[in-house]
Design a protein around this motif. Structure first.
Motif: not given
Lengths: 297, 335
Positions: A14, A17-18, A20-21, A24-25, A28, A115, A119, A121, B92, B96, B105, B109, B137
């Motif tokens: 977990d 994964a979080l 890496r996300r 990556l953001k 990029r 954020l 948003l 997430f 959500t 990016e 992802l 999870l 994207r």
């Protein structure tokens, strides 16, 4: 811990994964990475030169004219007696600027987490069967990685600048690891605090207000920019407990001196131990606060 | 629609109090059957989203109990999270990341094994017509594509029940209809769905049963057909060529429940069926009379909603859309 249907709750999975996300953001988005380089350049080149205390030594004192060699001697004496033997002010300043960059990037790095809440997430991942600890620690790690990368850039910029960071004799890989190890402990501790804060607040405005309130006193009661020798006693006492002071002193000791004497090694060891204890304490406090912030309300 | 097996959601006197005194949900009890599409309707602030949040473990329960997929929401929240998929009102998916990266992802999870994940992602991208856009994207996606991706993200771990909070809010009619098709397809494949919506035709078309909630209390819960019947059913309005009183004849027709006359105009209530219309028309014309005007009114859920809440759904739709657009704008502009 078994979760269902043979699927294992996997803290490390977990977490990776979080994290890496988030990274990556970050990678990029050039707008998030490039300014880091320029921030380092501006701090070191502009601040390091314009605030250079040896530059304000007058060559004429009450009619007494110093020769250029005498003037150089005075400047060297200032650097060696007040600034820990640094060859240049930037040599003294670099560790402090790295700390400053760590503090501000940690503090404002939480905006991404706010954020994520705004948003939606965060709710998406909270409705998934993942460990809450992975949300907190991924916040800590992503902030740390981003800020430490800027720390490395700052270090490189300081070395490449003319009359910039002049490393002590014998400064090697072990010293580099030692200096950045101390800075990483500070980064971890700060990241724990600011990640927990970012997970607890509901809006960016609240985060910015709290961060502004907290970071300036934290920086200006430390030895990031100036040594504590001339601080008033009350400020010296505060500075002595400030973890930024400890990280600055430890990293600076290695950068300026390279090979440490035995008394310097002891001083470095105490600073490192203090930072390690502070990091553990902030890790626990941050974890408890984040757990509370992520619990259903 | 899938054969119903048992309850996938059991809510018993579920309440949510926001301190100091706001009772967002006030003792609601209902069951959702396995394989059912269940709709939750209500004005803004009625308690729909709070109920979803409690059932999906995102909000604490003040009192009462709820079981989802057989697990207690309060005490077995981790098991509940493994069993549910959530499609929130907000979009959500990460701007990016690529579409497929968002799916992977969420799969990670939800601890979907890596070996199954790629195939599952491919299957969902195909189902939601996102195959071609999967390597782009998400920031380049249209609103409809984002919504479809959001649904795919809720399904990546093959949940037993999918919670959808306003799944078509902010979408144009064409995309909305497409989303309905996906929901129907998913339900046919066996998925239970709990959804909130502001669109009554959506509830009418998709849901086997709907509950209308207002001020935190469930006012009515039934199939859309039965809810409409409660209003007295269908109404046939006729105008005939002369003033002969036909009321007595009309009352003899078995499915006519009530007849009222105003001159040449007749208002005939037909609670259950429209089968009586040919008999009425034949009876009138065989008496040598002419029907000069005829109209047939079917009650809609809009009328049920109005009767139950005292407001029309159209006002609610406008407010919901406006607030959703504002939320999205705030979020995106801060990023």
């Amino acid at each position: 811990m078994l979760t269902s249907g043979g699927r294992q709750a996997d803290l490390l999975g977990d977490l990776s994964a979080l994290t890496r996300r988030a990274l990556l953001k970050w990678i990029r988005n050039p707008a998030a990475v490039l300014p880091g380089f320029f921030t380092a350049l501006f701090y070191i080149a502009l601040f390091g030169n314009s605030f250079n205390p040896t530059g304000i030594v007058p060559s004429n004192i009450n009619g007494f004219q110093l020769t250029s060699s005498e003037l150089e001697e005075v400047k060297t004496a200032i650097l060696s007696q007040t600034f820990g033997g640094a060859a240049t002010y930037i040599s003294y300043l670099t560790a402090g600027i790295i700390c400053l960059i760590l503090v501000f990037n940690m503090a404002f790095g939480g905006i991404d987490l706010v954020l994520d809440r705004q948003l939606g997430f965060l709710n998406t991942i909270l409705a998934a069967p993942i460990s809450r600890a992975s949300i907190y620690f991924s916040g800590v790690i992503q902030n740390m990685v981003k800020a430490m990368a800027l720390g490395f850039i700052t270090f490189a910029v300081a070395i490449l600048l003319p009359n910039g960071l002049m490393l002590g004799k014998g400064f090697g890989v072990v010293d580099f690891v030692g200096a950045f190890g101390a800075l990483a402990l500070l980064a971890f501790a700060l990241s724990c605090v600011f990640t927990a804060l970012a997970l607890s607040v509901k809006s960016i405005d609240s985060l910015v207000a709290i961060v502004n309130f907290a970071t300036f006193p934290l920086v200006f009661t430390s030895t990031a920019l100036f040594p504590a020798a001339d601080f008033p006693s009350w400020l010296k006492a505060i500075s002595n407990f400030n973890p930024i002071t400890k990280a600055c002193n430890a990293a600076r000791l290695l950068m300026i001196n390279g090979m440490l004497s035995s008394s310097q090694q002891i001083s470095f060891g105490w600073d490192l131990a203090y930072l390690a204890a502070f990091a553990v304490a902030m890790g626990v406090v941050g974890y408890l606060a984040a757990n509370k912030a992520l619990a259903p309300r | 629609m899938r054969r119903l097996m048992g309850s996938i959601i059991e809510a018993d006197k579920l309440s949510k109090l926001y301190p100091p005194k706001t009772k967002a949900v006030d003792g609601v009890s209902f069951n959702v059957e396995e394989g059912e599409v269940f709709g939750f309707l209500g004005p803004n602030g009625a308690g729909k989203t709070t109920t979803i949040k409690m059932l999906t473990t995102l909000a604490s329960i003040t009192s009462g109990t709820a079981k989802v997929a057989g697990f207690d929401v309060k005490h077995e929240s981790a098991r509940v999270r493994e069993s549910i998929g959530v499609v929130p009102q907000e979009l959500t998916a990460d701007d990016e990341l690529k579409g497929v990266e968002n799916l992977m992802l969420l799969g990670k999870l939800h601890h979907v094994p890596q070996s199954e994940m790629k195939e599952k992602a491919r299957e969902l991208l195909r189902l939601f017509d996102l195959e071609e856009a999967s390597e782009r994207r998400v920031r380049t996606y249209s609103g409809g594509m984002r919504r479809r991706l959001q649904m795919a993200m809720g399904l990546v771990h093959s949940p037993k029940i999918l919670f959808m909070d306003e799944p078509t809010l902010g979408l144009d009619i064409q995309t909305r209809t497409k989303v309905w098709e996906y929901i129907k397809k998913l339900n046919v494949s066996g998925l239970s769905v709990f959804m909130t919506t502001h669109y009554l035709e959506e509830a009418d078309s998709l849901c086997r049963r709907v509950a209308i909630i207002d001020h935190g209390v469930i006012k009515v819960l039934d199939t859309p057909a039965r809810l409409k019947e409660r209003l007295g059913g269908n109404v046939l309005i006729l105008e005939v060529s002369n003033g002969v009183d036909l009321s007595e004849f009309l009352r003899t027709i078995p499915t006519v429940s009530d007849v009222s006359r105003d001159g040449h105009m007749y208002k005939i209530k037909l609670p259950k069926t429209e089968d009586a219309i040919p008999a009425i028309v034949d009876g009138i014309t065989s008496r040598g009379l002419k029907i000069t005007q005829i109209s047939f009114l079917k009650p809609t859920l809009d009328e049920v909603f109005l009767e139950v809440t005292g407001r029309t759904m159209r006002e609610e739709e406008g407010e919901a859309q406006e607030s959703w657009v504002q939320n999205v704008n705030i979020g995106r502009s801060s990023s």
